[in-house]
Every structure is written in structure tokens, then in C-alpha cells.
Design a protein around this motif. Structure first.
Motif, mmCIF file in Angstrom:
data_model
loop_
_atom_site.group_PDB
_atom_site.id
_atom_site.type_symbol
_atom_site.label_atom_id
_atom_site.label_comp_id
_atom_site.label_asym_id
_atom_site.label_seq_id
_atom_site.Cartn_x
_atom_site.Cartn_y
_atom_site.Cartn_z
ATOM 1 N N VAL A 1 -1.346 4.357 -1.506
ATOM 2 C CA VAL A 1 -0.235 3.463 -1.295
ATOM 3 C C VAL A 1 -0.588 2.421 -0.192
ATOM 4 O O VAL A 1 -0.357 1.417 -0.125
ATOM 5 N N TYR A 2 -1.401 2.999 0.923
ATOM 6 C CA TYR A 2 -1.899 2.184 2.144
ATOM 7 C C TYR A 2 -2.765 0.975 1.382
ATOM 8 O O TYR A 2 -2.981 0.112 2.001
ATOM 9 N N LEU A 3 -3.627 1.332 0.539
ATOM 10 C CA LEU A 3 -4.603 0.118 0.044
ATOM 11 C C LEU A 3 -3.774 -1.071 -0.535
ATOM 12 O O LEU A 3 -4.216 -2.096 -0.576
ATOM 13 N N GLU A 4 -2.214 -0.844 -0.995
ATOM 14 C CA GLU A 4 -1.676 -1.906 -1.447
ATOM 15 C C GLU A 4 -0.643 -2.394 -0.143
ATOM 16 O O GLU A 4 -0.545 -3.549 -0.430
ATOM 17 N N ALA A 5 0.093 -1.552 0.578
ATOM 18 C CA ALA A 5 0.989 -2.182 1.313
ATOM 19 C C ALA A 5 0.383 -1.831 3.023
ATOM 20 O O ALA A 5 1.546 -2.011 3.806
ATOM 21 N N LEU A 6 -0.461 -1.300 3.133
ATOM 22 C CA LEU A 6 -0.926 -0.894 4.542
ATOM 23 C C LEU A 6 -0.142 -0.171 5.284
ATOM 24 O O LEU A 6 0.324 0.883 4.643
ATOM 25 N N GLN A 7 0.212 -0.367 6.619
ATOM 26 C CA GLN A 7 1.030 0.442 7.093
ATOM 27 C C GLN A 7 2.485 0.629 7.055
ATOM 28 O O GLN A 7 3.367 1.314 7.450
ATOM 29 N N GLN B 1 0.895 15.680 17.111
ATOM 30 C CA GLN B 1 -0.342 14.737 17.427
ATOM 31 C C GLN B 1 -0.388 13.419 16.930
ATOM 32 O O GLN B 1 -1.144 12.494 17.027
ATOM 33 N N ILE B 2 0.936 12.819 16.484
ATOM 34 C CA ILE B 2 1.052 11.603 15.752
ATOM 35 C C ILE B 2 1.098 10.473 16.884
ATOM 36 O O ILE B 2 1.852 10.572 17.927
ATOM 37 N N ASP B 3 0.374 9.250 16.419
ATOM 38 C CA ASP B 3 0.273 8.163 17.380
ATOM 39 C C ASP B 3 1.317 7.218 16.816
ATOM 40 O O ASP B 3 0.746 6.524 15.857
ATOM 41 N N VAL B 4 2.162 6.809 17.179
ATOM 42 C CA VAL B 4 3.151 5.796 16.616
ATOM 43 C C VAL B 4 2.456 4.348 16.708
ATOM 44 O O VAL B 4 2.990 3.327 15.928
ATOM 45 N N THR B 5 1.577 4.261 17.480
ATOM 46 C CA THR B 5 0.925 2.804 17.281
ATOM 47 C C THR B 5 0.194 2.550 16.211
ATOM 48 O O THR B 5 -0.231 1.144 15.756
ATOM 49 N N HIS B 6 -0.169 3.686 15.350
ATOM 50 C CA HIS B 6 -0.722 3.529 14.223
ATOM 51 C C HIS B 6 0.374 2.776 12.990
ATOM 52 O O HIS B 6 -0.159 2.373 11.966
ATOM 53 N N PHE B 7 1.544 2.653 13.179
ATOM 54 C CA PHE B 7 2.585 2.092 12.385
ATOM 55 C C PHE B 7 2.726 0.578 12.732
ATOM 56 O O PHE B 7 3.518 -0.026 12.184
ATOM 57 N N GLN B 8 2.114 0.180 13.853
ATOM 58 C CA GLN B 8 2.200 -1.240 14.248
ATOM 59 C C GLN B 8 1.137 -2.134 13.878
ATOM 60 O O GLN B 8 -0.116 -1.759 13.705
ATOM 61 N N PRO B 9 1.540 -3.587 13.570
ATOM 62 C CA PRO B 9 2.701 -3.964 13.561
ATOM 63 C C PRO B 9 3.588 -3.530 12.473
ATOM 64 O O PRO B 9 2.892 -3.227 11.215
ATOM 65 N N MET B 10 4.674 -3.348 12.376
ATOM 66 C CA MET B 10 5.654 -3.061 10.980
ATOM 67 C C MET B 10 6.144 -4.167 10.367
ATOM 68 O O MET B 10 6.139 -5.283 10.902
ATOM 69 N N PHE B 11 6.562 -4.056 9.398
ATOM 70 C CA PHE B 11 7.111 -5.212 8.503
ATOM 71 C C PHE B 11 6.277 -6.328 8.168
ATOM 72 O O PHE B 11 6.721 -7.655 8.381
ATOM 73 N N VAL B 12 4.978 -6.317 7.937
ATOM 74 C CA VAL B 12 4.158 -7.460 7.711
ATOM 75 C C VAL B 12 3.798 -7.546 6.071
ATOM 76 O O VAL B 12 3.349 -8.727 5.905
ATOM 77 N N TYR C 1 -1.209 10.505 12.128
ATOM 78 C CA TYR C 1 -2.417 11.196 12.822
ATOM 79 C C TYR C 1 -3.753 10.511 12.641
ATOM 80 O O TYR C 1 -4.694 10.519 13.589
ATOM 81 N N PHE C 2 -3.938 9.802 11.212
ATOM 82 C CA PHE C 2 -5.374 9.371 11.007
ATOM 83 C C PHE C 2 -5.046 7.904 11.076
ATOM 84 O O PHE C 2 -4.160 7.043 11.193
ATOM 85 N N SER C 3 -6.266 7.186 11.916
ATOM 86 C CA SER C 3 -6.426 5.870 12.002
ATOM 87 C C SER C 3 -6.350 5.102 10.463
ATOM 88 O O SER C 3 -6.664 5.944 9.521
ATOM 89 N N LEU C 4 -6.034 3.980 10.439
ATOM 90 C CA LEU C 4 -6.245 3.362 9.258
ATOM 91 C C LEU C 4 -7.547 3.332 8.503
ATOM 92 O O LEU C 4 -7.671 3.311 7.383
ATOM 93 N N GLU C 5 -8.568 3.160 9.381
ATOM 94 C CA GLU C 5 -10.000 3.124 9.055
ATOM 95 C C GLU C 5 -10.319 4.477 8.252
ATOM 96 O O GLU C 5 -11.078 4.632 7.401
ATOM 97 N N GLN C 6 -9.838 5.829 8.986
ATOM 98 C CA GLN C 6 -10.061 6.955 8.348
ATOM 99 C C GLN C 6 -9.130 7.243 7.217
ATOM 100 O O GLN C 6 -9.932 8.021 6.360
ATOM 101 N N ILE C 7 -8.048 6.629 7.120
ATOM 102 C CA ILE C 7 -7.461 6.832 5.670
ATOM 103 C C ILE C 7 -8.152 6.301 4.826
ATOM 104 O O ILE C 7 -8.305 6.823 3.369
ATOM 105 N N GLU C 8 -8.546 5.020 4.734
ATOM 106 C CA GLU C 8 -9.677 4.392 3.760
ATOM 107 C C GLU C 8 -10.883 5.215 3.513
ATOM 108 O O GLU C 8 -11.327 4.941 2.428
#
Length: 372
Positions: free
Chosen positions: A38-44, A171-182, A243-250
Motif C-alpha cells: 500500500v505504501y508503494l501506491e499512497a506513501l505515508q 517506539q513509534i515515531d510520529v514524524t514518519h507520517f508527515q507530511p499527511m494528506f499529500v 516504527y520503520f522509516s519509509l526507506e526501510q519499508i521499501e
């Protein structure tokens, strides 16, 4: 072929168990990699895609129930024969059997690949596949009630693994969800479509509905099951993103298993070994219900004994495991199951419902006793 099934009471089950049936068949190997897909389609903003997919899932289930309620005790095979005639109706029924077979095989080889990667890298697919298929054979020979019992018990005994996710949740980092609604609407819808394989399986309702004893109480457990799997998928996706950065998810194929891998105790270093082994108790209900759909469909459409279909199918699947032991081939089967299932599971009911309603109105006008 009879449109409505006439079942003995000892083959029927109570509506309460539909919660475990629908939940068990939806929670499988698909949920392991949903977050990345899903991330590969809609990112955060992928969590929004899952919300959209969940709402659409509820709508599809309501449409399916509306179709089934037009008949006394019919399944999808009988309904299609009634609407399209004997020849074309059986052809469409065969498409459902093929769908169950492809989905079964995709679940089987995906789990085999995970076991080989995480636990037994030198073990060949045929050896491990034969062990899994033996469990499926044993369960199927017990009948529909045994299958439902397995779904119920394994659902209860496997959800403890969610407790292992408390540590990464803290250990969730909320900054991983930013920016939202893009993400654009197109991206969000593409992300929702990407969850089709994860949520697939609830179409077994088209087959098991005639076996329900108290059908008036069926809607609640079904929607509750869909709600649970939707909530679980959403929660796990948020946890992975946090928990994971977007690069790690990829880079990670099965992001959910990565969360279990970080757990360790003085006496257990690799919790992912335990989780992968326990996951067999999650995919066995998947395989039991899908194989039952294959055998039941062959019996309904072509009067082939279920045992004959069971043995032949198991041999075919075991031989096929030998040729699908590489990742790109497993991905090819899974992608095909997702694309094929999307149209059959998420689109076709909307085509079938108006045809069923038109058929019912025509029957009423002709004075034929129909449905209720």
C-alpha cells in the motif's frame, strides 16, 4: 442441479461461527506485506487507503448478503445456474473453483517461501508442502464442522502474538507520517485496490451461507469479522509506518515479520522463528476453507465426490510446489490471484445483484413460487 441445498441438520452450523470463519480466511499471508504494498501506491497516506478499502469491503458484504437472501438456501453455484442457465451458470461456477484453487496455491507457496527464508533455507518446497497438505487432508476429511472448529480454536490460540508488538508500538515515531494528506485521490484508490489480496477470502460466504442454521443472525458476525480484520490491518500498517522509516519499508518484503524480529529475551534470541512457526496455525484455516470451496464446488457442479477432488487437488498442488520455489514465481502467482480475485470478489457481486432482483420480479409476475 438443485438451486437450493437440502442439508442435514448435523451439517449445519450456527451463525455465531461466521465471525471465526470470515476472520480466519482473511487473516493470512497477505497481511504480512500489506503495509509495503500500500505504501508503494499512497506513501505515508496509505492508512487512508486501508480505510477506503474497509468501507468498500462492508458494502460488498452487504451486497452479497442481499443476493443470498433472495433464495431459500442457495449458494453461488445454484444462483448462477438459476440466473444464467445450466451451461453458462456452471461455467461461471467453474471460475469460482479456479479462483479458490489459485488463491489456495498462492497462500501455500508464499508460506513455504517464508519458512525457507526465516527458518529452513535448505528445505525444499515439496517436503514442507507435503507436511502442510497432509494437515489439510486430515482436516478436510473431518467435514465442515471440523473445519469450523479448527478456524475457531486457531483464531483464539494465535492472537497472543499481537502481544509481541507492544515493544515496537512504544517506539513509534510520529514524524514518519508527515507530511499527511499529500497523496492524490488516484493514489489513494490505487492503494485501496492494492489491499484486495489481503482482504480476499470472504467470498467463501457465497458457499457456506446455506450451512448456516439461524440465517437471520448471520449479518452481525460477518460484519464484525470484517471490522476486526480491517481494524487489525489498519493498526498493523500504522505500527509498521511508525516504527520503520519509509526507506526501510521499501526494502522489506514482509514488513510485519520485521517487527517481531526485533524482540529478544535472554533465553530466546529470535522471536521471528516462533512467529513464523505459529503462523502455520493462521494459514491452515485459510487452506482448509479454500480447499473445501474447491471440493464442494466440484461436487455441486459436476457431482465429483469431495474425496476424489481432495486427493487429486492435493497431488497437483504438491507437484506444482516443485516448480514455484523462486521468489519471482511466487510473486507472479500472488499478483495473478490478486488481479483475478479483484474482479470476481469486489466487482462481480454488483453485476449479479440487479440480475437476481430482475429474475425474482419476473418469477413473481409469472406466479412462480420463488425464494421466500
Amino acid at each position: 442441479m438443485d438451486i437450493n441445498l437440502k442439508l442435514k441438520k448435523n451439517l449445519q452450523i450456527r451463525a455465531f461461527y461466521l465471525f471465526f470463519i470470515i476472520s480466519s480466511i482473511q487473516i493470512g499471508v497477505g497481511i504480512m506485506g500489506t503495509s509495503r504494498i500500500v505504501y508503494l501506491e499512497a506513501l505515508q497516506d496509505a492508512w487512508i487507503s486501508i480505510l477506503i478499502a474497509s468501507i468498500y469491503l462492508f458494502i460488498v458484504i452487504i451486497v452479497m448478503l442481499s443476493i443470498l437472501k433472495q433464495y431459500d438456501n442457495a449458494d453461488i453455484f445454484g444462483i448462477q445456474v438459476d440466473i444464467f442457465g445450466n451451461w453458462f451458470g456452471k461455467l461461471l461456477g467453474s471460475i469460482y473453483i479456479i479462483h479458490f484453487a489459485i488463491t489456495f496455491f498462492s497462500v501455500l507457496i508464499t508460506y513455504l517461501e517464508i519458512v525457507r527464508i526465516y527458518i529452513f533455507p535448505t528445505l525444499n518446497n515439496v517436503t514442507l508442502g507435503s507436511l502442510v497438505l497432509m494437515l489439510v487432508l486430515y482436516g478436510l476429511l473431518g467435514g465442515i464442522r471440523v473445519i469450523v472448529g479448527v478456524c475457531t480454536l486457531f483464531f483464539i490460540f494465535t492472537h497472543w502474538i499481537l502481544l509481541l508488538l507492544i515493544q515496537p508500538a512504544l517506539q513509534i515515531d510520529v514524524t514518519h507520517f508527515q507530511p499527511m494528506f499529500v497523496a492524490s485521490l488516484t493514489d489513494l484508490l490505487s492503494g485501496a485496490k492494492a489491499t484486495s489480496y489481503t482482504f480476499i477470502g470472504f467470498e467463501i460466504l457465497f458457499l457456506i451461507y446455506p450451512f448456516i442454521l439461524n440465517k437471520k443472525k448471520a449479518r452481525g458476525p460477518i460484519l464484525l469479522a470484517a471490522g476486526w480484520t480491517s481494524f487489525l490491518t489498519l493498526a498493523l500498517t500504522i505500527l509498521v509506518f511508525g516504527y520503520f522509516s519509509l526507506e526501510q519499508i521499501e526494502r522489506r518484503e514482509w514488513t510485519l515479520l520485521g517487527l517481531f524480529k526485533i524482540q529478544n529475551l535472554t533465553f530466546i534470541e529470535r522471536f521471528d522463528y516462533i512467529v513464523v512457526a505459529t503462523w502455520m496455525m493462521i494459514i491452515i484455516p485459510n487452506l482448509l476453507l479454500l480447499m473445501w470451496g474447491i471440493t464442494h464446488g466440484m461436487k455441486r457442479l459436476y457431482r465429483v465426490p469431495q474425496k476424489v477432488t481432495l486427493y487429486i487437488s492435493s497431488i497437483v498442488f504438491l507437484i506444482a510446489c516443485f516448480f514455484f520455489d523462486e521468489h519471482h514465481r511466487v510473486t507472479m502467482v500472488t499478483d495473478f490471484a490478486a488481479k483475478y480475485g479483484f474482479w470476481l470478489v469486489y466487482v462481480y457481486p454488483f453485476v449479479l445483484l440487479p440480475l437476481v432482483l430482475i429474475k425474482r420480479r419476473m418469477k413473481k409476475k409469472k406466479g412462480v413460487k420463488y425464494a421466500k
